[in-house]
Design a protein around this motif. Structure first.
Motif, PDB file in Angstrom:
ATOM      1  N   VAL A 268       0.623  -0.891  -0.184  1.00 47.53           N
ATOM      2  CA  VAL A 268      -0.087  -0.508  -0.057  1.00 47.53           C
ATOM      3  C   VAL A 268       1.021   1.363   0.107  1.00 47.53           C
ATOM      4  CG1 VAL A 268      -1.846   1.224   1.405  1.00 47.53           C
ATOM      5  CG2 VAL A 268      -2.038  -1.129   1.249  1.00 47.53           C
ATOM      6  N   GLY A 269       0.636   1.838  -1.288  1.00 46.13           N
ATOM      7  CA  GLY A 269       1.751   3.027  -1.387  1.00 46.13           C
ATOM      8  C   GLY A 269       2.928   3.226  -2.787  1.00 46.13           C
ATOM      9  N   SER A 270       2.963   3.946  -2.998  1.00 37.76           N
ATOM     10  CA  SER A 270       4.370   3.743  -4.201  1.00 37.76           C
ATOM     11  C   SER A 270       4.622   5.033  -4.208  1.00 37.76           C
ATOM     12  CB  SER A 270       3.867   3.242  -5.174  1.00 37.76           C
ATOM     13  OG  SER A 270       3.275   4.926  -6.073  1.00 37.76           O
ATOM     14  N   GLY A 271       4.942   5.246  -3.017  1.00 41.65           N
ATOM     15  CA  GLY A 271       6.719   5.747  -3.189  1.00 41.65           C
ATOM     16  C   GLY A 271       8.032   5.338  -2.779  1.00 41.65           C
ATOM     17  N   SER A 272       9.167   5.731  -2.558  1.00 44.38           N
ATOM     18  CA  SER A 272      10.311   5.376  -2.839  1.00 44.38           C
ATOM     19  C   SER A 272      10.148   3.850  -1.472  1.00 44.38           C
ATOM     20  CB  SER A 272      11.492   6.212  -1.973  1.00 44.38           C
ATOM     21  OG  SER A 272      10.858   7.542  -2.471  1.00 44.38           O
ATOM     22  N   ALA A 273       9.360   3.576  -0.689  1.00 47.71           N
ATOM     23  CA  ALA A 273       9.582   2.874   0.370  1.00 47.71           C
ATOM     24  C   ALA A 273       8.820   1.805  -0.608  1.00 47.71           C
ATOM     25  CB  ALA A 273       9.389   3.014   1.617  1.00 47.71           C
ATOM     26  N   GLY A 274       7.860   2.235  -1.004  1.00 46.58           N
ATOM     27  CA  GLY A 274       6.320   0.705  -1.400  1.00 46.58           C
ATOM     28  C   GLY A 274       7.363   0.084  -2.798  1.00 46.58           C
TER      29      GLY A 274
ATOM     30  N   THR B 212      -9.964  -1.365  -1.074  1.00 49.05           N
ATOM     31  CA  THR B 212      -9.084  -0.423  -1.072  1.00 49.05           C
ATOM     32  C   THR B 212     -10.761  -0.013  -1.805  1.00 49.05           C
ATOM     33  OG1 THR B 212      -9.112  -1.215  -4.073  1.00 49.05           O
ATOM     34  CG2 THR B 212      -7.466  -0.926  -2.441  1.00 49.05           C
ATOM     35  N   ASP B 213     -10.736   1.583  -2.048  1.00 46.11           N
ATOM     36  CA  ASP B 213     -11.704   2.558  -2.680  1.00 46.11           C
ATOM     37  C   ASP B 213     -11.776   3.272  -4.031  1.00 46.11           C
ATOM     38  OD1 ASP B 213     -14.585   3.631  -2.556  1.00 46.11           O
ATOM     39  OD2 ASP B 213     -14.201   4.731  -0.834  1.00 46.11           O
ATOM     40  N   GLY B 214     -12.470   3.157  -4.502  1.00 47.71           N
ATOM     41  CA  GLY B 214     -11.798   3.731  -5.860  1.00 47.71           C
ATOM     42  C   GLY B 214     -13.637   4.733  -6.605  1.00 47.71           C
ATOM     43  N   LYS B 215     -13.031   4.311  -8.247  1.00 43.74           N
ATOM     44  CA  LYS B 215     -14.170   4.531  -8.878  1.00 43.74           C
ATOM     45  C   LYS B 215     -15.218   3.840  -8.645  1.00 43.74           C
ATOM     46  CE  LYS B 215     -13.386   8.612 -10.244  1.00 43.74           C
ATOM     47  NZ  LYS B 215     -14.147   9.798  -9.742  1.00 43.74           N
ATOM     48  N   ARG B 216     -14.856   2.781  -8.781  1.00 39.21           N
ATOM     49  CA  ARG B 216     -15.483   1.233  -9.035  1.00 39.21           C
ATOM     50  C   ARG B 216     -16.537   1.113  -7.120  1.00 39.21           C
ATOM     51  NH1 ARG B 216     -12.671  -3.586 -11.685  1.00 39.21           N
ATOM     52  NH2 ARG B 216     -14.270  -4.995 -10.163  1.00 39.21           N
ATOM     53  N   GLY B 217     -15.345   1.755  -6.432  1.00 41.84           N
ATOM     54  CA  GLY B 217     -16.172   1.843  -5.474  1.00 41.84           C
ATOM     55  C   GLY B 217     -15.479   0.340  -4.318  1.00 41.84           C
ATOM     56  N   LEU B 218     -15.948   0.158  -3.125  1.00 39.77           N
ATOM     57  CA  LEU B 218     -15.053  -0.706  -2.700  1.00 39.77           C
ATOM     58  C   LEU B 218     -15.159  -2.346  -3.539  1.00 39.77           C
ATOM     59  CD1 LEU B 218     -16.543  -0.951   1.134  1.00 39.77           C
ATOM     60  CD2 LEU B 218     -14.815   1.161   0.398  1.00 39.77           C
ATOM     61  N   MET B 219     -13.408  -2.173  -2.800  1.00 43.50           N
ATOM     62  CA  MET B 219     -13.082  -3.899  -3.543  1.00 43.50           C
ATOM     63  C   MET B 219     -12.062  -4.001  -2.886  1.00 43.50           C
ATOM     64  SD  MET B 219     -12.000  -3.164  -7.509  1.00 43.50           S
ATOM     65  CE  MET B 219     -10.890  -1.499  -7.057  1.00 43.50           C
ATOM     66  N   ARG B 220     -11.517  -5.559  -2.138  1.00 41.19           N
ATOM     67  CA  ARG B 220     -11.334  -6.438  -1.312  1.00 41.19           C
ATOM     68  C   ARG B 220      -9.280  -7.306  -1.958  1.00 41.19           C
ATOM     69  NH1 ARG B 220     -13.986 -10.629  -0.254  1.00 41.19           N
ATOM     70  NH2 ARG B 220     -13.109 -12.448  -0.424  1.00 41.19           N
TER      71      ARG B 220
ATOM     72  N   ARG C 140      -5.825   0.396  10.301  1.00 40.93           N
ATOM     73  CA  ARG C 140      -6.383   0.577  10.806  1.00 40.93           C
ATOM     74  C   ARG C 140      -6.545  -1.115  11.441  1.00 40.93           C
ATOM     75  NH1 ARG C 140      -6.260   4.523   7.391  1.00 40.93           N
ATOM     76  NH2 ARG C 140      -8.611   5.165   5.752  1.00 40.93           N
ATOM     77  N   ALA C 141      -5.104  -1.590  11.469  1.00 41.33           N
ATOM     78  CA  ALA C 141      -4.854  -2.897  11.939  1.00 41.33           C
ATOM     79  C   ALA C 141      -4.937  -2.760  13.178  1.00 41.33           C
ATOM     80  CB  ALA C 141      -4.014  -3.322  11.807  1.00 41.33           C
TER      81      ALA C 141
ATOM     82  N   THR D 183      -8.643   2.367   2.720  1.00 43.26           N
ATOM     83  CA  THR D 183      -9.392   2.834   3.699  1.00 43.26           C
ATOM     84  C   THR D 183      -9.565   1.152   4.494  1.00 43.26           C
ATOM     85  OG1 THR D 183     -11.417   1.882   1.620  1.00 43.26           O
ATOM     86  CG2 THR D 183     -10.344   3.960   1.631  1.00 43.26           C
ATOM     87  N   ASP D 184      -9.365   0.281   4.397  1.00 47.55           N
ATOM     88  CA  ASP D 184      -9.748  -0.680   5.708  1.00 47.55           C
ATOM     89  C   ASP D 184      -9.218  -1.846   5.776  1.00 47.55           C
ATOM     90  OD1 ASP D 184     -11.276  -1.940   8.081  1.00 47.55           O
ATOM     91  OD2 ASP D 184     -13.142  -1.334   7.728  1.00 47.55           O
TER      92      ASP D 184
END
Length: 441
Positions: A19-25, A146-154, A172-173, A132-133
């Motif tokens: 989760v997250g695509s910065g330098s670490a991700g 995750t949440d995006g244009k399609r809504g929530l996805m697992r 969240r954990a 988001t969770d």
């Protein structure tokens, strides 16, 4: 029994979710995929790199400061740098404040360099999506929502790596954490900006000391309001274009969207003031024009998790070594506190301390690793170890460790650290004399 959030459709199952695509991700995802694992990388923007492509243009932490710079980060980051150099999109330069050699690059080129490296490794990218969770199986993180244009996805995963910067997954954990500003001042925020049409030769004739004096004089005159009087502006790989790191915003909470909105607005207001100062007062900038603002305001620290070990200021200043080292850092403590200056505290000449693997392992949650600026550290230690090169080193280690754990259906905290270290060294990471160390401190 695995607990799924009701009515959230499964997008897919993967070995490792990052989760997250910065330098670490992005480094974690590439490292894990190169170990032969199925990896999904979730990113809220439409490009990779995080701060490296959306806010700044210089990598620090690759080298120790001092007269004889020593390289302390390698592996996946070297592959990225080689491609930037091949495109003539990067060059080395001394740090404005004496914090060591930096590598300045073109962020637009870096976007596709990171993307090429990730897709070539087989990473599955998911842009425009927030985590988001989490999906929990007891105290084990078994996936993310995750949440995006399609809504929530697992997305179900054997191991999740939190490289969100704000410890969103860990939060969240239920992982314990320290919020920046609790017990010590939080580092300030910065909106960066680029100016084009700068006369570089004339601008270079204004030494930094004189630029600082001019900022102070401008504030004393009452004609300008410049919250930070010792920011920097430097050349980029594009002729006539300079990047400025000058604004300073204190007292905002980047984990609160209401507060962060106010910070974004204030950051852009400050940019206008600094541009006005540069154009009106500083030689070489008379014809300069604002051409870009950072994609978002630059955030230095928010949530810092409590891990199995917490890196401290004493570890940094004593140049401590750890048996479970997964990276090196020689960067000074660089505390962008409130006010018009920055606090610096340097390590001995050419020295570097270790980053212990345990600082990536959160308390009270299994199946989860954390890498990047939300790792387990005190405020002061974080102010040294948050450089993008060290975030890459942490991400590479987390990716390798996650791949080993996923391959054996094991928990990340139980991986053989010696095996992780050997794989890191085999793939180009720099872990000085780790084989000669007995145990951990």
């Amino acid at each position: 029994m695995l607990i799924h959030i009701p009515s959230v459709p499964l997008l897919h199952r993967t070995d490792i979710a990052v989760v997250g695509s910065g330098s670490a991700g992005v480094t974690a995802a590439i490292a894990a995929a190169r170990e032969g694992k199925r990896v999904t990388l979730v990113e809220r923007y439409g490009f990779l790199g995080g701060t490296s492509t959306g806010v700044l243009d210089t990598f620090y932490g690759f080298y120790t400061p001092g007269r004889a710079a020593r390289k302390v980060v390698g592996g996946v980051p070297d592959d990225m740098l080689r491609r930037l150099y091949a495109e003539k999109a990067a060059f080395e330069r001394p740090n404005t404040f004496g914090a060591g050699t930096g590598i300045t690059y073109d962020p637009e080129t870096l976007k596709w360099v990171w993307e090429d490296l990730a897709t070539e490794a087989g990473v599955q990218l998911l842009y425009h999506s927030f985590c988001t969770d989490v999906v929990m199986d007891g105290n084990k993180v078994a996936g993310i929502v995750t949440d995006g244009k399609r809504g929530l996805m697992r997305i179900d995963a054997d191991v999740v790596i939190d490289c969100s910067g704000d410890a969103d997954v860990a939060f969240r954990a239920g992982v314990p954490f320290e919020r920046a500003g609790e017990g010590s001042a939080a580092q300030t925020l910065t909106t960066t900006f680029r100016l084009a049409n700068v006369d570089g030769e004339r601008a270079k004739q204004v030494p930094r000391k004189r630029l600082v004096e001019m900022m102070k004089e401008a504030n004393r005159s009452g004609r300008y309001h410049l919250p930070r009087e010792e920011g920097s502006i430097h050349a980029t790989p594009v002729a006539g274009v300079m990047l400025a790191i000058m604004t300073r915003l204190d007292g905002y909470d980047p984990c609160d969207p209401v507060s962060l909105t106010a910070a974004e607005i204030e950051g852009r207001r400050q940019v206008r003031e600094y541009v006005r100062f540069l154009v009106n007062e500083v030689p070489g900038y008379e014809q300069a024009r604002l051409v870009a603002l950072s994609t978002q305001i630059g955030v230095r620290e928010t949530r810092r998790i409590y891990g199995e070990y917490r890196l401290t200021k004493e570890d940094v200043t004593a140049v401590r070594k750890f048996g479970d080292t997964i990276g090196q850092c020689g960067a000074p403590i660089e505390d962008h506190h409130g006010g018009n200056d920055t606090h610096w505290e340097f390590l001995p000449e050419g020295a570097a301390y270790d980053i212990p693997f345990r600082s990536l392992v959160p308390q009270q949650a299994e199946g989860l690793l954390v890498a990047g600026r939300c790792f387990s550290a005190t405020h002061e230690a974080h102010a040294s170890c948050r450089s993008m090169a060290q975030c890459m080193a942490m991400g590479q280690a987390a990716g390798v460790a996650a791949a080993i754990a996923a391959g054996r259906d094991a928990l990340p905290r139980h991986v053989d650290i010696g095996q992780v270290q050997q794989r890191l060294v085999d793939t180009g990471a720099i872990l000085y004399d780790w084989q000669s160390r007995d145990g951990t401190e």
